[in-house]
Write a protein that holds these residues in place. Structure first.
Motif, PDB file in Angstrom:
ATOM      1  N   ALA A   1      -0.944   0.413  -2.541  1.00  0.00           N
ATOM      2  CA  ALA A   1      -1.407   0.306  -2.788  1.00  0.00           C
ATOM      3  C   ALA A   1      -1.569  -0.923  -4.613  1.00  0.00           C
ATOM      4  O   ALA A   1      -2.010  -1.727  -4.573  1.00  0.00           O
ATOM      5  N   ALA A   2      -1.172  -0.160  -5.122  1.00  0.00           N
ATOM      6  CA  ALA A   2      -0.849  -0.413  -6.767  1.00  0.00           C
ATOM      7  C   ALA A   2      -0.042  -1.364  -7.052  1.00  0.00           C
ATOM      8  O   ALA A   2      -0.552  -2.095  -7.676  1.00  0.00           O
ATOM      9  N   LEU A   3       0.709  -0.938  -5.561  1.00  0.00           N
ATOM     10  CA  LEU A   3       2.314  -2.281  -6.602  1.00  0.00           C
ATOM     11  C   LEU A   3       1.733  -3.538  -5.506  1.00  0.00           C
ATOM     12  O   LEU A   3       2.396  -5.169  -6.587  1.00  0.00           O
ATOM     13  N   THR A   4       1.274  -3.502  -4.364  1.00  0.00           N
ATOM     14  CA  THR A   4       0.809  -5.213  -4.425  1.00  0.00           C
ATOM     15  C   THR A   4      -0.533  -5.538  -5.287  1.00  0.00           C
ATOM     16  O   THR A   4      -0.435  -6.492  -5.634  1.00  0.00           O
ATOM     17  N   GLY A   5      -0.990  -4.362  -5.960  1.00  0.00           N
ATOM     18  CA  GLY A   5      -1.807  -5.128  -7.107  1.00  0.00           C
ATOM     19  C   GLY A   5      -0.911  -5.276  -8.213  1.00  0.00           C
ATOM     20  O   GLY A   5      -1.958  -6.598  -8.648  1.00  0.00           O
ATOM     21  N   LEU A   6      -0.320  -5.948  -8.243  1.00  0.00           N
ATOM     22  CA  LEU A   6       1.103  -5.514  -9.587  1.00  0.00           C
ATOM     23  C   LEU A   6       1.618  -7.233  -8.750  1.00  0.00           C
ATOM     24  O   LEU A   6       2.787  -7.447  -9.286  1.00  0.00           O
ATOM     25  N   GLY A   7       1.090  -7.352  -7.227  1.00  0.00           N
ATOM     26  CA  GLY A   7       2.059  -8.499  -7.152  1.00  0.00           C
ATOM     27  C   GLY A   7       3.239  -8.497  -6.387  1.00  0.00           C
ATOM     28  O   GLY A   7       4.550  -8.691  -6.487  1.00  0.00           O
ATOM     29  N   VAL A   8       3.674  -6.962  -6.440  1.00  0.00           N
ATOM     30  CA  VAL A   8       4.485  -7.147  -5.743  1.00  0.00           C
ATOM     31  C   VAL A   8       5.189  -6.059  -4.031  1.00  0.00           C
ATOM     32  O   VAL A   8       3.902  -5.445  -3.681  1.00  0.00           O
ATOM     33  N   ALA A   9       5.966  -6.831  -3.569  1.00  0.00           N
ATOM     34  CA  ALA A   9       5.178  -6.868  -2.635  1.00  0.00           C
ATOM     35  C   ALA A   9       6.209  -4.983  -1.591  1.00  0.00           C
ATOM     36  O   ALA A   9       7.363  -4.258  -1.757  1.00  0.00           O
TER      37      ALA A   9
END
Length: 289
Positions: free
Chosen positions: A27-35
């Motif tokens: 979830a945190a990676l998604t928030g940083l624009g990482v798939a």
């Protein structure tokens, strides 16, 4: 348009949706624009070449097929922690290397011929194990069962570890110091995992209540020892995460019981913004597209 970087968080088929840590990190990676995808490490349907980086997380079944797990990790273009660190860390004989480097570790007898006569309680376990699997705490009156456990491990060709059971574990528990990108992040206090008279344990960490973790503050002595441990890791400069598990020795000073660099629970829920800091560190390790 530049495609988003892709990251896989590796888990096992018993936890196809990943551990709580893995889901928080995704979830945190998604928030940083990482798939970010959570994928089972030995699923033949997964195309690992799609990913810019694979982060090892809840691969808690690797002990059954360590060689296959390491071959898979070594086949990946980019994996963290690095494959050479995984090879070293997935066999607890690494404790001998750390002890030789001057790190105080829990006293260990390797491949003993018999159980000890001078320890009132002791632990028998294989050097390749996860989540207390095939591990047992033995004491007075349990000598026959302990010898049978020792024979079973030796007959299976496994390296056997024999350690005294330290009484402070029952009261103080273990202190787990979590590092992210080489920097100390937070600590958890883990209650005892091995109960007396419980026999050989199964795989902990998958919904069991043993070893409950609460947030704690590391002492100066614990922090000092943890830094010494990580400084002694071969090839440890590229560590994404580390968990240094310490217990009080007979004199009260901390001893290393385990160094988790492969698939540890990182207790992200016990520290504010820990998932975000881990995701930021992962993002910094992604190759630029």
């Amino acid at each position: 348009m530049t495609a988003s970087p892709r990251c896989a968080l590796a888990t096992c088929d018993r936890l196809p949706e990943g551990s709580g840590d893995a889901r928080m990190l995704a979830a945190a990676l998604t928030g940083l624009g990482v798939a970010a995808d959570i994928a089972v490490w030995d699923d033949p349907a997964v195309d690992w070449s799609r990913y810019d980086l694979v982060v090892i997380r809840s691969t808690w079944d690797y002990t059954d097929r360590r060689d296959a797990f390491l071959a898979w990790a070594e086949s990946l273009p980019r994996v963290l922690n690095p494959a050479d660190v995984l090879r070293w860390n997935t066999d607890k004989r690494y404790l001998r290397d750390l002890e030789a480097a001057g790190v105080p570790v829990v006293p260990t007898r390797w491949d003993p011929d018999d159980i000890p006569a001078d320890w009132p309680e002791f632990v028998l376990k294989p050097s390749v194990s996860s989540g207390s699997r095939d591990t047992a705490r033995w004491g007075a009156g349990e000598e026959d069962a302990a010898r049978a456990h020792l024979r079973a491990l030796r007959d299976a060709g496994r390296t056997v570890m024999l350690q005294p059971y330290l009484e402070a574990v029952d009261t103080a528990g273990e202190t787990a110091l979590v590092f992210i990108g080489g920097e100390y992040s937070h600590a958890g206090r883990k209650a005892r995992v091995l109960n007396p008279g419980a026999g050989i344990e199964g795989l902990a960490g998958l919904g069991e209540t043993r070893g409950k973790v609460t947030a704690t503050t590391a002492t100066a002595a614990e922090l000092d020892l943890a830094h010494r441990v990580l400084a002694a890791v071969p090839g440890g400069r590229d560590l994404l995460y580390a968990r240094v598990d310490l217990v009080p020795g007979p004199g009260g000073d901390p001893l290393l019981i385990e160094l988790e660099l492969t698939e540890p629970a990182l207790y992200l829920e016990h520290a504010a913004d820990a998932a975000t800091r881990l995701a930021t560190t992962v993002t910094a390790r992604l190759p630029r597209r």
